[in-house]
Design a protein around this motif. Sequence first.
Motif, PDB file in Angstrom:
ATOM      1  N   LEU A  19     -22.893 -10.477 -12.961  1.00  0.00           N
ATOM      2  CA  LEU A  19     -22.388 -11.807 -13.282  1.00  0.00           C
ATOM      3  C   LEU A  19     -22.485 -12.746 -12.085  1.00  0.00           C
ATOM      4  CD1 LEU A  19     -19.221 -11.309 -15.534  1.00  0.00           C
ATOM      5  CD2 LEU A  19     -21.531 -11.927 -16.203  1.00  0.00           C
ATOM      6  N   LYS A  20     -22.172 -12.235 -10.914  1.00  0.00           N
ATOM      7  CA  LYS A  20     -22.265 -13.070  -9.710  1.00  0.00           C
ATOM      8  C   LYS A  20     -23.716 -13.464  -9.452  1.00  0.00           C
ATOM      9  CE  LYS A  20     -18.054 -11.672  -7.315  1.00  0.00           C
ATOM     10  NZ  LYS A  20     -17.474 -13.029  -7.354  1.00  0.00           N
ATOM     11  N   ARG A  21     -24.626 -12.515  -9.640  1.00  0.00           N
ATOM     12  CA  ARG A  21     -26.046 -12.817  -9.427  1.00  0.00           C
ATOM     13  C   ARG A  21     -26.521 -13.882 -10.415  1.00  0.00           C
ATOM     14  NH1 ARG A  21     -28.041  -8.013 -10.626  1.00  0.00           N
ATOM     15  NH2 ARG A  21     -29.205  -8.612 -12.467  1.00  0.00           N
ATOM     16  N   GLU A  22     -26.115 -13.742 -11.673  1.00  0.00           N
ATOM     17  CA  GLU A  22     -26.548 -14.686 -12.698  1.00  0.00           C
ATOM     18  C   GLU A  22     -25.934 -16.065 -12.508  1.00  0.00           C
ATOM     19  OE1 GLU A  22     -25.538 -12.716 -16.319  1.00  0.00           O
ATOM     20  OE2 GLU A  22     -27.183 -11.262 -16.172  1.00  0.00           O
ATOM     21  N   SER A  23     -24.788 -16.148 -11.823  1.00  0.00           N
ATOM     22  CA  SER A  23     -24.161 -17.445 -11.578  1.00  0.00           C
ATOM     23  C   SER A  23     -24.561 -18.029 -10.228  1.00  0.00           C
ATOM     24  CB  SER A  23     -22.632 -17.309 -11.657  1.00  0.00           C
ATOM     25  OG  SER A  23     -22.146 -16.439 -10.655  1.00  0.00           O
ATOM     26  N   LEU A  41     -33.134  -4.527  -7.906  1.00  0.00           N
ATOM     27  CA  LEU A  41     -33.301  -5.727  -8.725  1.00  0.00           C
ATOM     28  C   LEU A  41     -32.645  -6.944  -8.075  1.00  0.00           C
ATOM     29  CD1 LEU A  41     -32.726  -4.275 -12.301  1.00  0.00           C
ATOM     30  CD2 LEU A  41     -34.834  -5.308 -11.449  1.00  0.00           C
ATOM     31  N   ALA A  42     -31.490  -6.724  -7.425  1.00  0.00           N
ATOM     32  CA  ALA A  42     -30.817  -7.839  -6.761  1.00  0.00           C
ATOM     33  C   ALA A  42     -31.645  -8.357  -5.594  1.00  0.00           C
ATOM     34  CB  ALA A  42     -29.434  -7.400  -6.281  1.00  0.00           C
ATOM     35  N   TYR A  43     -32.223  -7.455  -4.801  1.00  0.00           N
ATOM     36  CA  TYR A  43     -33.106  -7.889  -3.709  1.00  0.00           C
ATOM     37  C   TYR A  43     -34.311  -8.642  -4.271  1.00  0.00           C
ATOM     38  CZ  TYR A  43     -30.769  -4.999  -0.150  1.00  0.00           C
ATOM     39  OH  TYR A  43     -29.868  -4.477   0.738  1.00  0.00           O
ATOM     40  N   TYR A  44     -34.862  -8.138  -5.362  1.00  0.00           N
ATOM     41  CA  TYR A  44     -36.026  -8.762  -5.997  1.00  0.00           C
ATOM     42  C   TYR A  44     -35.693 -10.169  -6.472  1.00  0.00           C
ATOM     43  CZ  TYR A  44     -39.489  -9.544  -9.729  1.00  0.00           C
ATOM     44  OH  TYR A  44     -40.452 -10.084 -10.553  1.00  0.00           O
ATOM     45  N   GLU A  45     -34.563 -10.312  -7.179  1.00  0.00           N
ATOM     46  CA  GLU A  45     -34.199 -11.632  -7.706  1.00  0.00           C
ATOM     47  C   GLU A  45     -33.777 -12.594  -6.600  1.00  0.00           C
ATOM     48  OE1 GLU A  45     -31.397 -11.135 -10.843  1.00  0.00           O
ATOM     49  OE2 GLU A  45     -32.788  -9.976 -12.087  1.00  0.00           O
ATOM     50  N   ALA A  46     -33.305 -12.036  -5.466  1.00  0.00           N
ATOM     51  CA  ALA A  46     -32.967 -12.874  -4.313  1.00  0.00           C
ATOM     52  C   ALA A  46     -34.207 -13.232  -3.496  1.00  0.00           C
ATOM     53  CB  ALA A  46     -31.962 -12.159  -3.421  1.00  0.00           C
ATOM     54  N   THR A  54     -25.636 -14.994  -5.091  1.00  0.00           N
ATOM     55  CA  THR A  54     -26.530 -13.878  -4.771  1.00  0.00           C
ATOM     56  C   THR A  54     -25.992 -13.012  -3.649  1.00  0.00           C
ATOM     57  OG1 THR A  54     -28.393 -15.254  -5.454  1.00  0.00           O
ATOM     58  CG2 THR A  54     -28.901 -13.288  -4.176  1.00  0.00           C
ATOM     59  N   GLN A  55     -25.508 -13.639  -2.592  1.00  0.00           N
ATOM     60  CA  GLN A  55     -25.055 -12.849  -1.452  1.00  0.00           C
ATOM     61  C   GLN A  55     -23.823 -12.025  -1.797  1.00  0.00           C
ATOM     62  OE1 GLN A  55     -26.910 -12.551   1.402  1.00  0.00           O
ATOM     63  NE2 GLN A  55     -25.486 -10.840   1.619  1.00  0.00           N
ATOM     64  N   GLU A  56     -22.927 -12.589  -2.601  1.00  0.00           N
ATOM     65  CA  GLU A  56     -21.763 -11.816  -3.027  1.00  0.00           C
ATOM     66  C   GLU A  56     -22.190 -10.599  -3.831  1.00  0.00           C
ATOM     67  OE1 GLU A  56     -18.456 -13.912  -4.780  1.00  0.00           O
ATOM     68  OE2 GLU A  56     -18.993 -15.757  -3.728  1.00  0.00           O
ATOM     69  N   ALA A  57     -23.166 -10.792  -4.704  1.00  0.00           N
ATOM     70  CA  ALA A  57     -23.673  -9.672  -5.500  1.00  0.00           C
ATOM     71  C   ALA A  57     -24.295  -8.606  -4.602  1.00  0.00           C
ATOM     72  CB  ALA A  57     -24.697 -10.172  -6.517  1.00  0.00           C
TER      73      ALA A  57
END
Length: 586
Positions: A237-241, A270-275, A244-247
């Motif tokens: 949810l944090k990433r989608e909002s 996936l988080a590194y990729y989307e960031a 990114t760093q919090e996620a």
Amino acid sequence: MKPFGLRAYTGIAPALFWLVLLPVVLILPSCAGTTPRVAPITPQQPAPSQPVNPASSQAPGRPSSGGVSGEIRSLVEQGTPSPLLRVLDLILARGLESSDFGRVMTAVTVTLLQNLYPESQGRLPPADPPPSHGYTRILRDVGRGVYTLPPVNSADYLECILPFLALLEETREEILLRSAPALWRGRQLNPGSPLAPYFLGIVLERTGSRAAAEEEYTLASILSPDCYPAILALARLKRESGKTQEALNLLSDLAVRNADNLTIKRALALAYYEARDWPRAESAITELLQQNSRDGEFILLRAHVMIEQGQFLQAQAPLDLYATIDSNNPLYLYLRARVMVEGYRNRDQALGYLRAALRVSPDNEEIAVYTARFLIGSSLIEEQLEGRRILRNLLNKENPALSVLGLAVEDAIRREAWREAQTYLERIPPEFRSTQDLLNAYRVERGLGNNDAALSYARELYRRDPGNEEGVMAYISALIDTGRHDEAGRMIEGRLAALPGGSLKSRYYYQRSRLQNNEDAVMADLRSSLFEDPRNLNALIAMFEIYHRRRDERRAVYYLKQALALSPETPQLRRYTAEYRALLNQ
């Protein structure tokens, strides 16, 4: 301390919650398009305002005293891997595996581990609950994907919580909302367990209350840092909002505490990729592919990460491998096109892949924007028109993405439609303006003749990123346009002295030519510019204009032909084509 209960995330008092939610819950199934898979438990539920007294109802499976049975039940209700695995050890150690209590608690524990923590299962004993036990029906319904409504007066935490395991993949709001009263009741019965807030978070998220869901996931993670599904959901949810760093902080900490958990590793990759943290993404993805070399999703992501880092040749291997899995995947086709465009300059193959990708996924905005930009940059009129049709369709959407508006600005700049470009720029909120947007704003203001405004944008761009050569070039050009020649000259000389050669040095020679006081000095710098880069369009146009003023048609046409070959649609050049048409055709 933040209070538990509905008021904590909705501001609604519990009594009011029952009055508001329960009528909706009871009405929704009758309005649904499909029959809900809900198995009610008799007797009939009392009115929602009637308080539940935990002491008034003896929960099935809950022992009346403490001892090992109470310890086992308490561990099960904690609902996280370590306590659950401890339950299995205790049942064996105390010789309870053949008793009805031991059998049913083994089945409950195994079901929780299998559904919530598949990475933590290890070797689990068989689940063989006694057929007559109340939990057995719930577990059987969970296996069938059927939600079992508990009695409204139940004082059994597990009876309220376990049925939700059937809804972990459910998306229909009417079914999810039916589970909310029981989850809330379970949270009252055991406010220290993370399961009720985690499940409530799922309900809230899938029924559109994302902020409240985030609070529930946060509560679950506070109650037990080992409830990693809640932390994964919170990070998502944090990433989608946009947080990114919090996620990434949540996932990095989770990965440290669960070093062998592939689910967490996948989420972190996936988080590194989307960031767009390509080096870390590549490392995390490579580690995952060492565990499963045929993981199609991460094979494709690995290729994408390589392309973003300019490793076009290396990206061919994962793309070839993915082609054996799904050669019609739109991301695969898009990445193939990028390799052809950016790595091999093969326009024909690239266009084939892009058109195929849009056929498969016509609503994919990233592919559409890339295709439109590719076509608009073509030297062929029909391809430019095709690209602008795609761009127009993107602009006609209700809220065009920033990337779409940015492309519209660039296309208008290409056509020197400065007012049109300005209207698109004004639709980009200042707080979201990228480096490229600032550069475009400089170009638009300069094209409109607003040199002071252009300097303001160029200065902001230069201050934001002094190492960005496009920004440096814009700032120098703006200084020259506003008569700040001394400052511009110092910057140019410093860079000419530091550069070994090539296209960048060519551009600085061109800028220096604009500072010269006589035509011979101007032409000397322009020749130096073209020596470093024969394709420097500005230098070619400047040489053409000198010979055009001198009425030296032969030399003027020589430079005009080269400039037109590089950029036939440049309005500045098209004004001269009619005058020189006869000579250009010779």
